[in-house]
Every structure is written in structure tokens, then in C-alpha cells.
Write an enzyme that holds these catalytic residues in place. Structure first.
Site, short mmCIF file in Angstrom:
data_model
loop_
_atom_site.label_atom_id
_atom_site.label_comp_id
_atom_site.label_asym_id
_atom_site.label_seq_id
_atom_site.Cartn_x
_atom_site.Cartn_y
_atom_site.Cartn_z
N TYR A 154 -56.49 -25.42 49.91
CA TYR A 154 -55.25 -25.15 49.32
C TYR A 154 -55.78 -24.22 47.95
CZ TYR A 154 -50.74 -24.81 46.44
OH TYR A 154 -49.99 -23.88 45.48
N HIS A 184 -48.84 -16.04 36.35
CA HIS A 184 -47.78 -17.19 35.80
C HIS A 184 -47.59 -16.72 34.08
CE1 HIS A 184 -48.71 -18.48 39.82
NE2 HIS A 184 -48.00 -19.95 39.58
N ASN A 297 -52.01 -26.66 36.08
CA ASN A 297 -51.79 -27.19 37.57
C ASN A 297 -51.23 -28.27 36.57
OD1 ASN A 297 -50.59 -28.25 40.43
ND2 ASN A 297 -49.91 -27.70 39.62
N TYR A 385 -20.69 -53.64 11.00
CA TYR A 385 -21.77 -53.60 11.33
C TYR A 385 -23.24 -52.57 11.25
CZ TYR A 385 -18.11 -55.39 15.08
OH TYR A 385 -17.00 -56.28 15.61
N ARG A 388 -24.63 -55.78 9.42
CA ARG A 388 -24.92 -56.70 9.74
C ARG A 388 -25.71 -56.96 11.19
NH1 ARG A 388 -20.35 -59.75 12.52
NH2 ARG A 388 -18.95 -58.23 11.80
N PHE A 434 -48.51 -33.32 39.65
CA PHE A 434 -48.01 -32.35 38.51
C PHE A 434 -46.36 -32.54 38.10
CE2 PHE A 434 -48.26 -30.44 43.24
CZ PHE A 434 -46.83 -30.86 42.79
N GLU A 519 -40.93 -25.45 45.88
CA GLU A 519 -40.21 -26.55 44.69
C GLU A 519 -39.44 -27.04 44.31
OE1 GLU A 519 -42.66 -24.48 41.72
OE2 GLU A 519 -44.40 -24.50 43.00
#
Length: 619
Positions: A154, A184, A297, A385, A388, A434, A519
Site C-alpha cells: 500500500y 493533497h 501521513n 470562592y 478561597r 495516523f 476513512e
């Protein structure tokens, strides 16, 4: 011929230059190319210019011969009379850049968040350890063996994502690498800052140095040289869903390294990537099989931004305790709630640590406070608060940051691409390292946690400016009505806290299926990291406003003084911001105080005093 890159009105041109020709001839040629590029008809009034060398910023004499004052692959800009000299290039030239002399060794296993931030700031160069180089070479041998044998793998000889079952012919494997990078590069938005791009590049190098990605040593060495020369690609901040890694940002990072797109260096400013690389004596990357996917990746955008967020959170959390202590003093609060016995029976580490810090800063035998002594018989039993409960609320923030820091530190030194190469067994394995869920989840958690510092701080600012709660002049200024004092500074703090509430909605609870349902669950970690950084910055700004208000409140308690460490903080602030006696523009004061917090100067001012307190208690 000399090859020179010339910038005209922000546009870059690669201009061949006769070494015996004049600098003016070079400038005229570049100007003509600019006119042609923008189709400018009226060229009158554009011919008066000077020329400036980008490396070093020297002004060039127009009558000098090029070979006498320029080098091959040099960078020059035309400067026109009356032109605004505030472009990124001009700023790069004006800012003196000192090349770092020291190195940090990378081995893929021991990079810290502090190291990464320092590398982003340009304080160090990098080298690989010999052990890391050996791992990288052995990993590549596995890939080269697979290619020789024609085995299917792959991302080496198949397509990507939905195309994983499409085999790619051997003669097209190089084209496959180029295609995956260019396709990409689909990011949008403003580019990452120089510092954050450095962090992204060096973190990717560190992960590749683990020796599980299959890149060649030649490619990794080229990336290291680009980092050390501060040649940084244009990387838009948006476009990752944080699974299959931060594909778009890392693709843009890689694109510049291959000599395409835009790139920045201190010497050139933004220019054509190939010109910037060649100007530094570097060759564009030519990716080998598997290297395209190996470089894009991974979770490095999430993790590098996350490292900055967690480092800044560590700094602001420590200083929040100091600033809160100053407010408590100004409001004449009691220190009883910080007694060690109270926190020993609920011993969360952060709570115990914060209470200890407060005790070391407030009234004690070691560091007495005249202000505290002045109201010791007032009969007050307990405070609101936000005074404190500082140890309890600030404490869990500290514990949250420690948890997130541990996860991000692990992520910085993890192999997060796919497929992974295991040289020991000669295997490659596809998996899901990934996926950005780990850093995404903890950065959502970081935003939620650190926000509480600002939530507490804004309420303390309210107590300081509200005369019914503080017993001080309204909005901490004399002649109220004529003067408005800190009225709108408090509004700014409230606005930032409100914005944080929206930003604290966790991004990692969302998932949108991508890549044709291959995905089908993603982390949305890129947004988790970016908004965590915004939350941290807002917290710094709110605490800066509280610091201003607390120091202003002390003016109305003079001549009484607080403890020595807190007086030193007061003096630190007054070195950059004067006291308010009447209204003036507030923003510069907030920015100055924010810089003190951002640079951790408040912490460094009191650190030695806190250590002195600890030692005297132990004596």
C-alpha cells in the site's frame, strides 16, 4: 550568467543577469517583467528605485557590476521612493536573523515539548544521532527490496484510500509520488507562522528518524538541511480532519521541499520555493516510491500546535497563582484557606502544589506583608470562592495540563504514518497510528481545563473594580465619572471568557466520513489544536488584565507594602506600565502586561523567592 531572484512590489521574478552588467540594468529588467505581469500600461513614475540585497540588507549601488556585489542565486528587492516598507520581505530584511550555533540531536524517541518550541523559535539546528541514521537506512532497505521483488505494498505501488486496490505500474511510481503530494495540497486559510512551520517540519523529521517510515536517508538529509537553513514551506492552517494524519498541511509542507509553491527564509522572505532552495545551495526533493505518503501521513500538525499549547498552558498556570495572590492581597483576603492541613486531607497533586505556592507568596514569617498585618483583626473568616478556592480550581488545571503534557510528549515520539516498516523482521504492516484521537481528545481537555483560570480571573477582576466588593474606588481610578478607569478592561476580560466558552466545545466529539467511507471516523484534531491555542492566549490576556488591576489596586493601599515577592512583581509591571491617575488608552498597557505573562517574566521574578521560602521551612 548569474541567476538572481528580484522582488518588485511583492512579486518575485527570476532574472538572468550578465555578471558584467550593472545593478541598474538588472533592476530595469525586473521592473519590465513586473509591468508585463500586471499588464501595467502607464509606466511613468515607476523608474526611480534603489536596490537592496536581501541577505544582510545591504543597499546596492546602481552603477556597480553585478559580479562584484552579487552571488549566483542571490535575492534582491527593488525599493521605490515613498513605498511602504512593511511587506513580509521588508520585515524579514529589517529583522536581524542570527543563525543558531547549537544543535539538538534527534533520535525519534526523546524530543520534548520544550525542545520543539525552542526549535520553532529558531534557537537550535538539528542533527540525527548515528543510531537513528542506521534505523532509517535499514528501513529503506526493506522498501527497496519490496520494489525489486515486485511485491504489492500500500502506498508504494497501489493507490491511496479508496484506490488502495488499484495497482500502479512500475514506470509510474515516481509520478504517483508527485500526484499524491499535489492532489493533497488542498488546504485553505492563513499560513502557519514561521515558528509553527518550523515546529511542523522538525517534528516530521523526528518521526521519520524513528526508522519505521521507509524514507531514504537522502530525503531525510535534505529535509534536515532545509530546516537548518530555515527554508520553510507555505502551509495553510486549515484542511485536516486529523485521520490518515494531517494530510493537507503535511502535503503543503512537502510541496515546498520539492521546489514547488511558495517558501520563506530569513534571507529571501516569501518567494518561489525552487528559488529559495537554490539560493541556499539546496536541491528540490525528488521523492522515491513510498516517500510521498511517508511525508504526509501523520499527526504532526495536531501535535506541534498541541506542544505549543501545552507549553504556554504550563507557563500561564504557574503565573495565575501569582496574579491571584496579588488580587487577594489587594482585596485584603485571608490566607487561612491555604493552610497545609486543609490540603493534606484532599491531596490532589495540583491542589497541594498551588496551596504551597500561595503560602510562599503571601504573608508569612519568611515574607511578612504590611497589608496583611493592617487587617489581621478585621474578623473576616472566609472569602469568596474565587479567592478561597484557588488551590482547588487552579489545582485541577495543573493536573489537567500534566496529563495532556504526558500524552503530547508520547505523540511527539511516535510513528504515526501508514504502512509502517519493521526492519527487524523485514515486514510492513498497515494499521491506524495516523488517527489523531489521542492528541485531539487531550487538547479538547486542555482547553476546557485551562479556561477555568480565565473564568476565575475575570470574577476576581469584577471584585477589584466593584466598590461594593473591594472597598476601593470604583473601577480603580480617582475622579470617577470624569474617569472610567478599568471599566472597559473588565468588559474585555468578560468578552474573552465568553468566547472561550464557545471554543471549549470539544471538536473531537465530531466526525465526518471521508475518502468514500474508507476513512469513516476522524478526530478533527487540527481544529482541537488551533482552538486550544486560542483559549490559552485568551487566558494569558485575561490574567494580564487582572495583573494590571491588582497592581492598580495596590496604589490605593500605599504606603503599605505587600510581601517581597509580590512587590517584585509590582515593580516588574511598573517597569513597563505606569500607574493610572487619569484615563488613557488601555490597549498598550494590556499588550505590555500580556507580554510579561507570555514570556513568563512574572514567574521568573518570584521563582527564587518561592524556593527561599521552601528551604527556610525545611531548615
Amino acid at each position: 550568467m548569474l541567476r538572481v531572484s528580484v522582488c518588485v512590489h511583492g512579486k518575485w521574478f527570476r532574472v538572468p543577469c550578465d555578471p558584467a552588467g550593472s545593478i541598474q540594468t538588472l533592476g530595469v529588467e525586473a521592473l519590465q517583467r513586473y509591468h508585463q505581469a500586471v499588464k501595467l500600461e502607464d509606466r511613468n513614475g515607476y523608474m526611480e528605485f534603489s536596490m537592496q540585497r536581501c541577505r544582510g540588507g545591504e543597499i546596492l549601488h546602481l552603477e556597480d557590476m553585478a559580479e562584484d556585489v552579487l552571488e549566483d542565486n542571490d535575492f534582491v528587492q527593488l525599493v521605490f521612493a515613498g513605498e511602504n516598507d512593511s511587506s513580509p520581505l521588508a520585515m524579514a530584511v529589517q529583522n536581524s536573523y542570527e543563525e543558531p550555533k547549537e544543535y539538538i540531536l534527534l533520535d525519534g524517541n526523546s524530543l520534548t515539548t520544550a525542545d520543539l518550541v525552542s526549535l520553532g523559535q529558531g534557537l537550535f539546528k538539528i542533527k540525527l544521532t548515528p543510531e537513528a541514521e542506521l534505523k532509517v537506512r535499514k528501513s529503506r532497505e526493506v522498501i527497496d527490496g519490496f520494489i525489486r521483488e515486485g511485491r504489492v505494498m500500500y502506498g508504494v505501488n497501489t493507490g491511496f484510500g479508496k484506490f488502495a486496490h488499484t495497482l500502479i505500474p512500475k514506470e509510474e511510481l515516481t509520478q504517483l509520488q508527485e500526484n499524491v503530494i499535489q492532489s493533497h495540497c488542498a488546504g485553505v486559510g492563513a499560513p502557519l507562522s514561521v515558528e509553527r512551520t518550523r515546529m511542523l517540519l522538525v517534528l516530521r523529521i523526528n518521526v521519520l528518524a524513528k526508522g519505521h517510515s521507509g524514507v531514504s536517508m537522502e530525503t531525510l538529509d535534505a529535509m534536515i538541511k532545509a530546516f537548518n537553513a530555515s527554508c520553510l514551506s507555505w502551509v495553510p492552517e486549515k484542511g485536516t480532519v486529523g485521520a490518515s494524519g494531517d494530510l493537507a498541511p503535511l502535503a503543503h509542507l512537502t510541496l515546498g521541499l520539492t521546489g514547488k509553491g511558495k517558501m520563506w527564509s530569513p534571507q529571501s522572505g516569501w518567494a518561489d520555493a525552487k528559488a529559495v532552495l537554490e539560493g541556499h545551495g539546496l536541491k528540490p526533493l525528488v521523492l522515491k516510491p513510498k516517500e510521498g505518503i511517508a511525508l504526509i501521513n501523520g499527526t504532526q500538525l495536531i501535535s506541534s500546535l498541541g506542544a505549543e499549547a501545552v507549553e504556554r498552558a504550563l507557563g500561564v498556570a504557574k503565573q495565575a497563582d501569582i496574579i491571584a495572590a496579588m488580587t487577594l492581597e489587594a482585596l485584603k483576603g485571608t490566607t487561612k484557606a491555604f493552610h497545609s492541613a486543609i490540603h493534606a486531607v484532599r491531596p490532589h497533586p495540583g491542589q497541594v502544589e498551588v496551596a504551597q505556592r500561595l503560602r510562599s507568596l503571601l504573608h508569612s514569617d519568611v515574607f511578612p506583608s504590611q497589608i496583611s498585618e493592617s487587617h489581621k483583626s478585621c474578623g473576616r473568616v472566609q472569602d469568596a470562592y474565587t479567592l478561597r478556592c484557588i488551590p482547588q480550581v487552579h489545582g485541577v488545571v495543573n493536573d489537567t495540563i500534566a496529563f495532556v503534557h504526558n500524552v503530547i510528549s508520547t505523540e511527539l515520539n511516535s510513528a504515526t504514518d501508514n504502512p509502517l516498516v519493521f526492519a527487524e523482521t523485514g515486514e510492513t504492516m498497515s494499521g491506524g497510528n495516523f488517527h489523531g484521537e489521542y492528541p485531539a481528545k487531550v487538547l479538547d481537555y486542555l482547553a476546557i481545563g485551562v479556561h477555568e483560570l480565565a473564568s476565575m480571573s475575570e470574577r476576581r477582576i469584577e471584585r477589584l473594580v466593584n466598590p461594593s466588593l473591594s472597598e476601593l474606588p470604583a473601577f480603580l481610578v480617582q475622579d470617577g465619572g470624569l474617569n472610567n478607569g478599568f471599566m472597559i478592561a473588565h468588559c474585555t476580560a468578560a468578552a474573552l471568557v465568553s468566547e472561550n466558552k464557545a471554543l471549549c466545545h470539544p471538536s473531537s466529539v465530531d466526525s465526518l466520513s471521508t475518502s468514500a467511507a474508507t476513512e469513516d471516523h476522524v478526530s478533527m484534531g487540527g481544529w482541537a489544536a488551533r482552538k486550544a491555542l486560542r483559549v490559552v492566549e485568551h487566558v494569558e490576556q485575561v490574567l494580564a488584565i487582572e495583573l494590571l488591576a491588582a497592581c492598580q489596586a495596590l496604589e490605593f493601599l500605599r504606603p503599605l507594602k505587600t510581601t517581597t515577592p509580590l512587590e517584585k512583581v509590582y515593580e516588574l509591571l511598573r517597569s513597563v506600565v505606569s500607574a493610572w491617575d487619569k484615563d488613557r488608552i488601555m490597549s498598550p498597557d494590556i499588550e505590555a502586561a500580556h507580554a510579561l505573562v507570555r514570556e513568563q517574566k512574572v514567574w521568573r521574578t518570584v521563582e527564587a523567592y518561592m524556593e527561599e521560602y521552601r528551604k527556610k521551612l525545611q531548615a
